[in-house]
Design an enzyme around this catalytic site. Structure first.
Site, PDB file in Angstrom:
ATOM      1  N   HIS A   1     -15.930 -37.636   8.509  1.00 57.51           N
ATOM      2  CA  HIS A   1     -17.344 -37.421   8.800  1.00 57.51           C
ATOM      3  C   HIS A   1     -18.012 -36.881   7.534  1.00 57.51           C
ATOM      4  O   HIS A   1     -17.458 -36.029   6.834  1.00 57.51           O
ATOM      5  CB  HIS A   1     -17.491 -36.424   9.949  1.00 57.51           C
ATOM      6  CG  HIS A   1     -18.921 -36.135  10.282  1.00 57.51           C
ATOM      7  ND1 HIS A   1     -19.863 -37.125  10.366  1.00 57.51           N
ATOM      8  CD2 HIS A   1     -19.572 -34.965  10.524  1.00 57.51           C
ATOM      9  CE1 HIS A   1     -21.031 -36.583  10.649  1.00 57.51           C
ATOM     10  NE2 HIS A   1     -20.882 -35.270  10.750  1.00 57.51           N
TER      11      HIS A   1
ATOM     12  N   CYS B   1     -21.704 -36.270  16.206  1.00 62.63           N
ATOM     13  CA  CYS B   1     -21.082 -36.875  15.015  1.00 62.63           C
ATOM     14  C   CYS B   1     -19.706 -37.451  15.302  1.00 62.63           C
ATOM     15  O   CYS B   1     -19.176 -38.228  14.503  1.00 62.63           O
ATOM     16  CB  CYS B   1     -20.991 -35.838  13.913  1.00 62.63           C
ATOM     17  SG  CYS B   1     -22.586 -35.101  13.560  1.00 62.63           S
TER      18      CYS B   1
ATOM     19  N   ASN C   1     -25.786 -36.343   6.156  1.00 59.39           N
ATOM     20  CA  ASN C   1     -25.088 -36.438   7.444  1.00 59.39           C
ATOM     21  C   ASN C   1     -25.923 -37.314   8.386  1.00 59.39           C
ATOM     22  O   ASN C   1     -26.997 -36.908   8.815  1.00 59.39           O
ATOM     23  CB  ASN C   1     -24.926 -35.022   8.016  1.00 59.39           C
ATOM     24  CG  ASN C   1     -24.230 -35.001   9.364  1.00 59.39           C
ATOM     25  OD1 ASN C   1     -23.979 -36.050   9.956  1.00 59.39           O
ATOM     26  ND2 ASN C   1     -23.937 -33.815   9.850  1.00 59.39           N
TER      27      ASN C   1
HETATM   28  N1  ACO Z   1     -31.749 -23.810   0.239  1.00 63.17           N
HETATM   29  C1  ACO Z   1     -31.601 -22.545  -0.201  1.00 63.17           C
HETATM   30  N2  ACO Z   1     -31.068 -21.573   0.543  1.00 63.17           N
HETATM   31  C2  ACO Z   1     -30.696 -21.872   1.785  1.00 63.17           C
HETATM   32  C3  ACO Z   1     -30.807 -23.165   2.314  1.00 63.17           C
HETATM   33  C4  ACO Z   1     -31.375 -24.152   1.493  1.00 63.17           C
HETATM   34  N3  ACO Z   1     -31.540 -25.412   1.904  1.00 63.17           N
HETATM   35  N4  ACO Z   1     -30.344 -23.185   3.563  1.00 63.17           N
HETATM   36  C5  ACO Z   1     -29.931 -21.930   3.834  1.00 63.17           C
HETATM   37  N5  ACO Z   1     -30.153 -21.136   2.761  1.00 63.17           N
HETATM   38  C6  ACO Z   1     -29.874 -19.725   2.652  1.00 63.17           C
HETATM   39  C7  ACO Z   1     -29.866 -19.032   3.985  1.00 63.17           C
HETATM   40  O1  ACO Z   1     -31.162 -18.628   4.347  1.00 63.17           O
HETATM   41  C8  ACO Z   1     -28.957 -17.860   3.712  1.00 63.17           C
HETATM   42  O2  ACO Z   1     -29.714 -16.886   3.036  1.00 63.17           O
HETATM   43  P1  ACO Z   1     -29.496 -15.300   3.353  1.00 63.17           P
HETATM   44  O3  ACO Z   1     -28.056 -15.026   2.989  1.00 63.17           O
HETATM   45  O4  ACO Z   1     -30.493 -14.632   2.474  1.00 63.17           O
HETATM   46  O5  ACO Z   1     -29.753 -15.152   4.820  1.00 63.17           O
HETATM   47  C9  ACO Z   1     -27.970 -18.428   2.722  1.00 63.17           C
HETATM   48  O6  ACO Z   1     -28.572 -19.582   2.128  1.00 63.17           O
HETATM   49  C10 ACO Z   1     -26.690 -18.861   3.381  1.00 63.17           C
HETATM   50  O7  ACO Z   1     -25.875 -19.256   2.308  1.00 63.17           O
HETATM   51  P2  ACO Z   1     -24.340 -19.495   2.500  1.00 63.17           P
HETATM   52  O8  ACO Z   1     -23.748 -18.419   3.341  1.00 63.17           O
HETATM   53  O9  ACO Z   1     -23.734 -19.727   1.177  1.00 63.17           O
HETATM   54  O10 ACO Z   1     -24.352 -20.862   3.316  1.00 63.17           O
HETATM   55  P3  ACO Z   1     -23.109 -21.653   3.747  1.00 63.17           P
HETATM   56  O11 ACO Z   1     -22.057 -21.613   2.715  1.00 63.17           O
HETATM   57  O12 ACO Z   1     -22.732 -21.283   5.141  1.00 63.17           O
HETATM   58  O13 ACO Z   1     -23.693 -23.132   3.753  1.00 63.17           O
HETATM   59  C11 ACO Z   1     -24.278 -24.835   5.303  1.00 63.17           C
HETATM   60  C12 ACO Z   1     -24.658 -23.478   4.703  1.00 63.17           C
HETATM   61  C13 ACO Z   1     -24.348 -25.876   4.206  1.00 63.17           C
HETATM   62  C14 ACO Z   1     -25.263 -25.167   6.395  1.00 63.17           C
HETATM   63  C15 ACO Z   1     -22.830 -24.762   5.864  1.00 63.17           C
HETATM   64  O14 ACO Z   1     -22.709 -23.637   6.698  1.00 63.17           O
HETATM   65  C16 ACO Z   1     -22.450 -26.012   6.604  1.00 63.17           C
HETATM   66  O15 ACO Z   1     -22.332 -27.079   6.040  1.00 63.17           O
HETATM   67  N6  ACO Z   1     -22.160 -25.880   7.920  1.00 63.17           N
HETATM   68  C17 ACO Z   1     -21.757 -27.030   8.705  1.00 63.17           C
HETATM   69  C18 ACO Z   1     -22.986 -27.822   9.046  1.00 63.17           C
HETATM   70  C19 ACO Z   1     -22.652 -29.134   9.653  1.00 63.17           C
HETATM   71  O16 ACO Z   1     -21.712 -29.794   9.288  1.00 63.17           O
HETATM   72  N7  ACO Z   1     -23.495 -29.517  10.603  1.00 63.17           N
HETATM   73  C20 ACO Z   1     -23.471 -30.790  11.139  1.00 63.17           C
HETATM   74  C21 ACO Z   1     -22.615 -30.966  12.322  1.00 63.17           C
HETATM   75  S1  ACO Z   1     -22.779 -32.587  12.847  1.00 63.17           S
HETATM   76  C22 ACO Z   1     -23.809 -32.828  14.215  1.00 63.17           C
HETATM   77  O17 ACO Z   1     -23.360 -32.755  15.323  1.00 63.17           O
HETATM   78  C23 ACO Z   1     -25.291 -33.184  13.984  1.00 63.17           C
END
Ligand code: ACO
Length: 339
Positions: free
Chosen positions: A266, A122, A296
């Site tokens: 980003h 990214c 993204n």
């Molecule tokens: N729908 C419902 N529940 C979900 C989903 C979904 N789509 N995805 C995950 N969950 C659940 C998980 O299973 C987990 O459940 P559990 O607690 O029972 O195990 C729970 O939701 C996790 O929830 P949160 O802790 O609130 O999640 P978080 O606030 O960390 O948000 C997210 C997750 C959106 C992925 C966040 O961590 C994030 O944005 N991270 C950065 C990701 C990013 O930017 N990646 C791209 C980098 S760029 C590249 O190089 C491609």
């Protein structure tokens, strides 16, 4: 993280035009509710994403990149034959080889250019901008086409709710040109920060399909050729490193946060954008967002956002724009541009 010493050479490069392209097909959060155990409410509250674009069957990264490039070329008022450097930032190339940049070169008829790809996920578009800047500043090249293009739908595990709700497809491009030393145009790249930390390779990757784990029917069935992500770790690293990089880029430009007219960040997660913006003390209207429409799009995200900011008038002549990106590697970058 300490960044390398500031460049002492004044920047002689400016952005002459931008362009972008997104595929027609829209995949909404409601569509994803039918695929995996998720909800529109969860996706919007955790990420800000409402829908994303998905490339048509057979539509390769180079197709999107070429469309974005043609729009940037038109905006810059040049022809493809004026271009002498093409850099495509992508983690979803058409083929292992040749480079996607060479496919784009052929499509455009940019016969004078040298063309190659870079891989910085990214952060790729900002890495490409800084590489092109060095070519132009050294006098080696005069007119660069830089493109961020990704078809993440092809490397997404559509059964994994942790990742499939986040990504989309698209491309963005910019034409960078050498400035005429006689015209006292203040626009251009004021500062650049780029960095990486290879200790974090495991938090975000496509583990299979390369030389380490060649693709076999067995590991394809385990979806090793799709995106694997430790979301919370990525989130924490993104906030930490991008905040430091923003501070360094602003300082190196000789500015303060109050001088930044617009952040073009980003487009991964609204909460990461808000953390950066709030830390800089800037109001919501000073962050350009389109992640609600596209999700993204990795290397394309900043490039598409910059083009939309310019075309919508959100960015105006003389504005100081902060660009900031992070991604797999871990790799991150920030630049301040005077428009
Ligand atoms: N729908 C419902 N529940 C979900 C989903 C979904 N789509 N995805 C995950 N969950 C659940 C998980 O299973 C987990 O459940 P559990 O607690 O029972 O195990 C729970 O939701 C996790 O929830 P949160 O802790 O609130 O999640 P978080 O606030 O960390 O948000 C997210 C997750 C959106 C992925 C966040 O961590 C994030 O944005 N991270 C950065 C990701 C990013 O930017 N990646 C791209 C980098 S760029 C590249 O190089 C491609």
């Amino acid at each position: 993280m300490s960044y390398s010493s500031p460049a002492t050479v004044p920047c002689v490069m400016k952005i002459a035009g931008t362009g972008s392209y997104v595929p027609e097909r829209v995949l909404t959060n409601a569509d994803l509710e039918a695929l995996v155990d998720t909800s529109n409410e969860w996706i919007v509250s955790r990420t800000g994403i409402k829908e994303r674009r998905i490339a048509a069957p057979g539509e390769a990264t180079s197709h999107m990149a070429t469309n974005a490039a043609q729009r940037a070329i038109e905006a810059a008022g040049i022809t493809a034959e004026d271009i002498d450097l093409i850099i495509v930032a992508t983690i979803s190339p058409d083929t292992f080889f040749p480079s996607t940049a060479c496919h784009v070169q052929r499509n455009l008829g940019a016969i004078r250019a040298v063309a190659f790809d870079i891989s910085a996920a990214c952060a790729g578009f900002l890495f490409a901008m800084q590489i092109a800047r060095h070519f132009i500043n050294s006098g080696n090249r005069q007119t660069a086409l830089i493109i961020g293009a990704d078809k993440l739908s092809g490397i997404t595990n559509w059964n994994d709710r942790n990742t499939c709700v986040l990504f989309g497809d698209g491309a963005g491009a910019a034409i960078l040109t050498a400035k005429n030393p006689d015209d006292h145009d203040p626009s251009g790249l004021l500062s650049s920060i780029m960095a990486s930390d290879g200790r974090l390779t495991d938090i975000l990757s496509v583990p299979g399909g390369g030389s380490a784990i060649p693709i076999t029917p067995e590991n394809a069935s385990l979806r090793l050729n799709t995106i694997h992500m430790m979301g919370k770790e990525v989130f924490k690293a993104a906030v930490k490193h991008t905040l430091e990089a923003c501070d360094a880029a602003i300082e190196r430009a000789g500015l303060t946060a109050a001088d930044i007219s617009m952040i073009v960040p980003h487009q991964a997660n609204i909460r990461i954008v808000d953390a950066i913006r709030e830390r800089l003390g800037l109001p919501p209207e000073r962050a350009f967002l389109n992640l609600h429409k596209y999700g993204n799009t990795s290397g394309a995200a900043i490039a598409i956002a910059l083009d939309e900011a310019v075309r919508s008038g959100a960015v105006k002549k003389g504005d100081n724009i902060l660009l900031v990106a992070f991604g797999a590697g871990f790799a991150w970058a920030a630049s301040v541009i005077r428009w």
